[in-house]
Motif scaffolding. Sequence first.
Motif, PDB file in Angstrom:
ATOM      1  N   PHE A 102       0.820  -1.204   0.000  1.00 38.24           N
ATOM      2  CA  PHE A 102       0.000   0.000   0.000  1.00 38.24           C
ATOM      3  C   PHE A 102       0.857   1.259   0.000  1.00 38.24           C
ATOM      4  O   PHE A 102       1.965   1.289   0.544  1.00 38.24           O
ATOM      5  CB  PHE A 102      -0.882   0.048   1.253  1.00 38.24           C
ATOM      6  CG  PHE A 102      -2.135  -0.767   1.131  1.00 38.24           C
ATOM      7  CD1 PHE A 102      -2.165  -2.078   1.556  1.00 38.24           C
ATOM      8  CD2 PHE A 102      -3.283  -0.212   0.599  1.00 38.24           C
ATOM      9  CE1 PHE A 102      -3.319  -2.839   1.448  1.00 38.24           C
ATOM     10  CE2 PHE A 102      -4.453  -0.957   0.482  1.00 38.24           C
ATOM     11  CZ  PHE A 102      -4.462  -2.275   0.909  1.00 38.24           C
TER      12      PHE A 102
ATOM     13  N   GLU B  32      -8.029 -17.596  -0.016  1.00 42.31           N
ATOM     14  CA  GLU B  32      -6.754 -17.085   0.489  1.00 42.31           C
ATOM     15  C   GLU B  32      -7.089 -15.860   1.325  1.00 42.31           C
ATOM     16  O   GLU B  32      -7.764 -14.951   0.850  1.00 42.31           O
ATOM     17  CB  GLU B  32      -5.829 -16.679  -0.665  1.00 42.31           C
ATOM     18  CG  GLU B  32      -5.220 -17.868  -1.377  1.00 42.31           C
ATOM     19  CD  GLU B  32      -4.109 -17.439  -2.306  1.00 42.31           C
ATOM     20  OE1 GLU B  32      -4.137 -17.894  -3.472  1.00 42.31           O
ATOM     21  OE2 GLU B  32      -3.239 -16.650  -1.888  1.00 42.31           O
ATOM     22  N   PHE B  34      -6.001 -12.849   4.382  1.00 39.24           N
ATOM     23  CA  PHE B  34      -4.935 -11.994   4.884  1.00 39.24           C
ATOM     24  C   PHE B  34      -5.445 -11.186   6.076  1.00 39.24           C
ATOM     25  O   PHE B  34      -6.636 -10.909   6.179  1.00 39.24           O
ATOM     26  CB  PHE B  34      -4.489 -10.987   3.807  1.00 39.24           C
ATOM     27  CG  PHE B  34      -4.011 -11.607   2.526  1.00 39.24           C
ATOM     28  CD1 PHE B  34      -4.914 -12.022   1.559  1.00 39.24           C
ATOM     29  CD2 PHE B  34      -2.661 -11.738   2.264  1.00 39.24           C
ATOM     30  CE1 PHE B  34      -4.477 -12.580   0.359  1.00 39.24           C
ATOM     31  CE2 PHE B  34      -2.214 -12.283   1.063  1.00 39.24           C
ATOM     32  CZ  PHE B  34      -3.130 -12.699   0.123  1.00 39.24           C
ATOM     33  N   TYR B  36      -4.412  -7.377   7.625  1.00 39.60           N
ATOM     34  CA  TYR B  36      -3.636  -6.156   7.494  1.00 39.60           C
ATOM     35  C   TYR B  36      -3.813  -5.329   8.758  1.00 39.60           C
ATOM     36  O   TYR B  36      -4.871  -5.346   9.382  1.00 39.60           O
ATOM     37  CB  TYR B  36      -4.104  -5.332   6.285  1.00 39.60           C
ATOM     38  CG  TYR B  36      -3.608  -5.868   4.975  1.00 39.60           C
ATOM     39  CD1 TYR B  36      -4.270  -6.916   4.340  1.00 39.60           C
ATOM     40  CD2 TYR B  36      -2.454  -5.360   4.387  1.00 39.60           C
ATOM     41  CE1 TYR B  36      -3.800  -7.430   3.146  1.00 39.60           C
ATOM     42  CE2 TYR B  36      -1.986  -5.870   3.188  1.00 39.60           C
ATOM     43  CZ  TYR B  36      -2.664  -6.908   2.581  1.00 39.60           C
ATOM     44  OH  TYR B  36      -2.192  -7.409   1.402  1.00 39.60           O
ATOM     45  N   ARG B  49      -0.658 -13.870   6.304  1.00 34.78           N
ATOM     46  CA  ARG B  49      -1.545 -14.535   5.370  1.00 34.78           C
ATOM     47  C   ARG B  49      -1.617 -16.000   5.757  1.00 34.78           C
ATOM     48  O   ARG B  49      -0.635 -16.552   6.258  1.00 34.78           O
ATOM     49  CB  ARG B  49      -1.060 -14.376   3.931  1.00 34.78           C
ATOM     50  CG  ARG B  49       0.315 -14.914   3.651  1.00 34.78           C
ATOM     51  CD  ARG B  49       0.783 -14.620   2.240  1.00 34.78           C
ATOM     52  NE  ARG B  49      -0.060 -15.226   1.230  1.00 34.78           N
ATOM     53  CZ  ARG B  49       0.256 -15.295  -0.055  1.00 34.78           C
ATOM     54  NH1 ARG B  49       1.391 -14.790  -0.484  1.00 34.78           N
ATOM     55  NH2 ARG B  49      -0.568 -15.850  -0.924  1.00 34.78           N
TER      56      ARG B  49
END
Lengths: 111, 109
Positions: A102, B32, B34, B36, B49
């Motif tokens: 990002f 899949e 993840f 963040y 992940r």
Amino acid sequence: DAGITQSPRHKVTETGTPVTLRCHQTENHRYMYWYRQDPGHGLRLIHYSYGVKDTDKGEVSDGYSVSRSKTEDFLLTLESATSSQTSVYFCASRFGRDGYTFGSGTRLTVV
Amino acid sequence: AQRVTQPEKLLSVFKGAPVELKCNYSYSGSPELFWYVQYSRQRLQLLLRHISRESIKGFTADLNKGETSFHLKKPFAQEEDSAMYYCALDGGSQGNLIFGKGTKLSVKP
């Protein structure tokens, strides 16, 4: 790491004016994305690109357009800014099936 | 439809307490997933992940296909864990991630 940068970091603009946000990546990633982040909505996809000159719409694309003339640059344009487009805009890039990288975001205020 | 749900907008715990951030997904294939993290006014960073099965900053997440969940856990929360956490699903045909709405974790001293 500064593999992906966004400019400007902050912008205040008036309703009805066009605005272009820039995303630049040095990772040679094929995929690039523009999201907006709003409280209570999380991140919503605006547009994305899967290669030079290959772009497509996301879930909140109305009022936005994009261009990708080079692998490293992905531009987001608000054609006629409205107050509802006040938001934080994030650009991201991706290589293969890895996660995103990002940018630092652009905080846009439309007055 | 592909969807990610994070049921808690805000989770507040005391330092040293266990923390679990919930994530449920809807996806017809093999997902899949993840996690963040976004510290105050910073860019989002990949925390982990499910495919790599790593433990980052003491956080772990296990994919439970039966419950369609990918909850993020840490046994002992630290004040520096205070941040916004997003769960994301790799569900797009063009490699786009689908994000949940996020959970704000506040760790009190």
